[in-house]
Structure formats: C-alpha cells, structure tokens
Design an enzyme around this catalytic site. Sequence first.
Site, PDB file in Angstrom:
ATOM      1  N   VAL A  83       0.811  -1.219   0.000  1.00 51.43           N
ATOM      2  CA  VAL A  83       0.000   0.000   0.000  1.00 51.43           C
ATOM      3  C   VAL A  83       0.845   1.271   0.000  1.00 51.43           C
ATOM      4  CG1 VAL A  83      -1.935  -1.117   1.167  1.00 51.43           C
ATOM      5  CG2 VAL A  83      -0.201   0.080   2.531  1.00 51.43           C
ATOM      6  N   LYS A  84       2.176   1.138   0.060  1.00 47.94           N
ATOM      7  CA  LYS A  84       3.062   2.299   0.115  1.00 47.94           C
ATOM      8  C   LYS A  84       3.254   2.916  -1.276  1.00 47.94           C
ATOM      9  CE  LYS A  84       3.936   2.273   4.563  1.00 47.94           C
ATOM     10  NZ  LYS A  84       3.418   0.999   5.079  1.00 47.94           N
ATOM     11  N   PRO A  85       3.951   4.059  -1.372  1.00 52.48           N
ATOM     12  CA  PRO A  85       4.083   4.745  -2.677  1.00 52.48           C
ATOM     13  C   PRO A  85       4.589   3.862  -3.812  1.00 52.48           C
ATOM     14  CG  PRO A  85       4.783   6.203  -0.923  1.00 52.48           C
ATOM     15  CD  PRO A  85       4.499   4.875  -0.270  1.00 52.48           C
TER      16      PRO A  85
END
Length: 396
Positions: A194-196
């Site tokens: 879910v991170k960049p």
Amino acid sequence: MDKLAINGGEPVRDELLTYGKQSIDDDDIQAVVDVLKGDFLTTGPYVKEFENKIAEYVGAKYAVAVSNGTAGLHMACYAAGITEGDEVIVSSLTFAASSNAVLYCGGTPIFADIDPLTYNIDVKDIEKKITDKTKAIIPVDFTGQSVDMDAIKVLAEKHDLVIIEDAAHALGSEYKGEKVGSQADMVEFSFHPVKPITTAEGGIVTTNNEDYYEKMMEFRTHGITRDPDKLKVDHGPWYYEQQTLGYNYRLTDVQSALGTSQLSKLNNFIERRRGIVGMYNKALKDIEEITTPYEAEFSNSGWHIYVIKLNTEKLNVSRKEVFEALYAENIGVNVHYLPVYLHPYYEELGYEKGLCPKAEALYENIITLPLHPNMTNDDVKDVVDAMNKVLDYYRK
C-alpha cells in the site's frame, strides 16, 4: 433520504474499494521474470542497482535495502548505538514498528504527543521529554507529510541526538522543496504493497553518514564482512568473518527488480495521489461534520493516506457507526492509528492512557478514506457520495 446499506438499503458501490492497493503493470512483471530467468535470485546486482537509484532519487549518498521497513528501523537504531538504558523519543500516532525497533535494541521508547494541525509529532513536546538518557528521536512523516525537520534538527544538535526519520509513508514527498530522504541522519522507507511503491515486502534506509552505512551493511547480513580491510585474519578469497551479531535482513534481487521498475513510475503515482486528494478536498471541505487534512507550508506530501477527522459533536453517533456504515456502502475505510502505547503489549510494559492526550483524542475521531493510483474519478465520486449519504443520515 437514501436508506443506508447497513440498514438494508442499496450500497453506493457493487464491489469493495480498498483503502490502499499496489499498482502493478506488465513492465513490473517482466522485470521480475527477467530476474527469475537469470543467475541471481538474491544478493545479486539488482539489489545494488535499486539502492543506488533510491539514493539518487532522494539525494542521499548511501542506501541499504532490507527485507521490510521494520527491519530498516531496527537496523538504523543499531547503527545509532541505541542500547539498554537509552531513551528514544518516538511518535505516538503511528504504527508500532518505530517504537518496537527501539525495544529490539534494549532502549526505552518515550512517546511524544502530536501537533493538532498536521498530526505529526509535536516538536515542543519532544523538547519537554528530552533527558540525560535521550539518545535519538524517531519522528514519523504521518500520511506522507514531512515533519518540521529543521526544528527537530535544532533540538538534536543542542542535545547531541541522532535523528532517524520514519518516512515509511513519504517516498516522493518533499520538505522545503527537497525530496524527503536526506535531511535526517538516517531515513527509513517502506515498500509494503500500500506504500508509494512496492517490492511486495521490503524497506530501505538512506543516509549521508559513511559510518552508519557500513554498520547497516553488516547488520543486515548477520554481522558478516568480506572486506579485506576489515578482516582480523585473511585465509583466502573465500574467507569471511562474523564480527557483530547481525540479522538476515536482506532484500532479494526479485524484489529489487520490482522496486526499480516501480520507482520509474513513482512520480506518476504521486501525481495521481495528489490529484485524488485535490478532488477530495474540493468535495469535502465545506462539510461541517468533517475536517479535511491540513498541510504545512514547508511540506509537499506524496499522500500515502488521506485521513479525515469526524466532528462528532455534530453527529448523533460515534466514529464506529460511521465507519461501519461506510464499509457497508463498499467503501473500504480504515483507521490510522491507535496510539502505540495503548496496545496491550505496551500497557504491560507500564505505559498508561493519558500520556499523549491530543493523539488519544484524535484517534477517537479519524477515518482513512481510500487513496491509491488505481482509483478512477468515478471511484472518488463513490467515496464522496457515500460520505454525504452516511453523514446526512447521522447528522444532528
């Protein structure tokens, strides 16, 4: 008034819109396939390439890739020399990883309260909690918004403290026009889906300090070195030595190839995230029952998550009912975060409610709305429509 889905009405969406999600394309898949067909699956050339590209992107001299972001924080705490008897001031409104890393090294986390506008760590509260035992500060760039690093640096220099920036949310974010990743002594990023960007699981720590870099390189590989200049004895080209107690925190070539491919798209991902936030802000800013996120002038966030605050005094229910109603509309909301010291494990360590009252009060009223590059404008409209539908029903 439309009947809420939780009460048997028709939901706004037919399928759940998750709060976060990876964005993988054919180039990413091909990058992984190429490694699988090659000679190295781990500890090969792709790891170093990924490290170099991340360091270049954020403007740091060095980068050390690891198996996950928590491993990166543990590694940074080790490099900073945190040990038994040391105190480390940490953010209270965050995931448990940053304070857990202090515990792994034998140190004691000291939780600081939040700034009520940015929800980041309150620099004034940091100063209040510095003692003769304080060794480091671990501020978190909550939601992707940079902390006030210059103000934290003033305290760190005054008291000879190490700054380990938990930038798990902030790859691609900016502080005073510069990419987050080179302002602190060490900066940790996460590559959870879910991170960049993602490497499935993974993390990295950037630094401009060669001593920290060398310590971290050994720490992630069992404390082992092959460097001829560091060996106590040299039996031949095959020889290596374990000189400290490290961990197996290595990132694989497969993951690094995925990360390198993802990094080439990061600026596009960030642009889309900022566009979605702009649409949210425009659509939600005049709704009295919620407060949209505030961003400080020195920050240009990459917006890992979008957190709203419910003004529950204007509603006839608590956050729980709003959350459940939104989820029934197929809006995959979440909450970030329970103040760390309120987890049962930390309560068993002696931490008590009331330690950071601003963080505790905020926690009771925050909801994270879906935000990821895959979202369409129609997805954004669904979130806004569901918010209006639910708030109209629960409005006083």
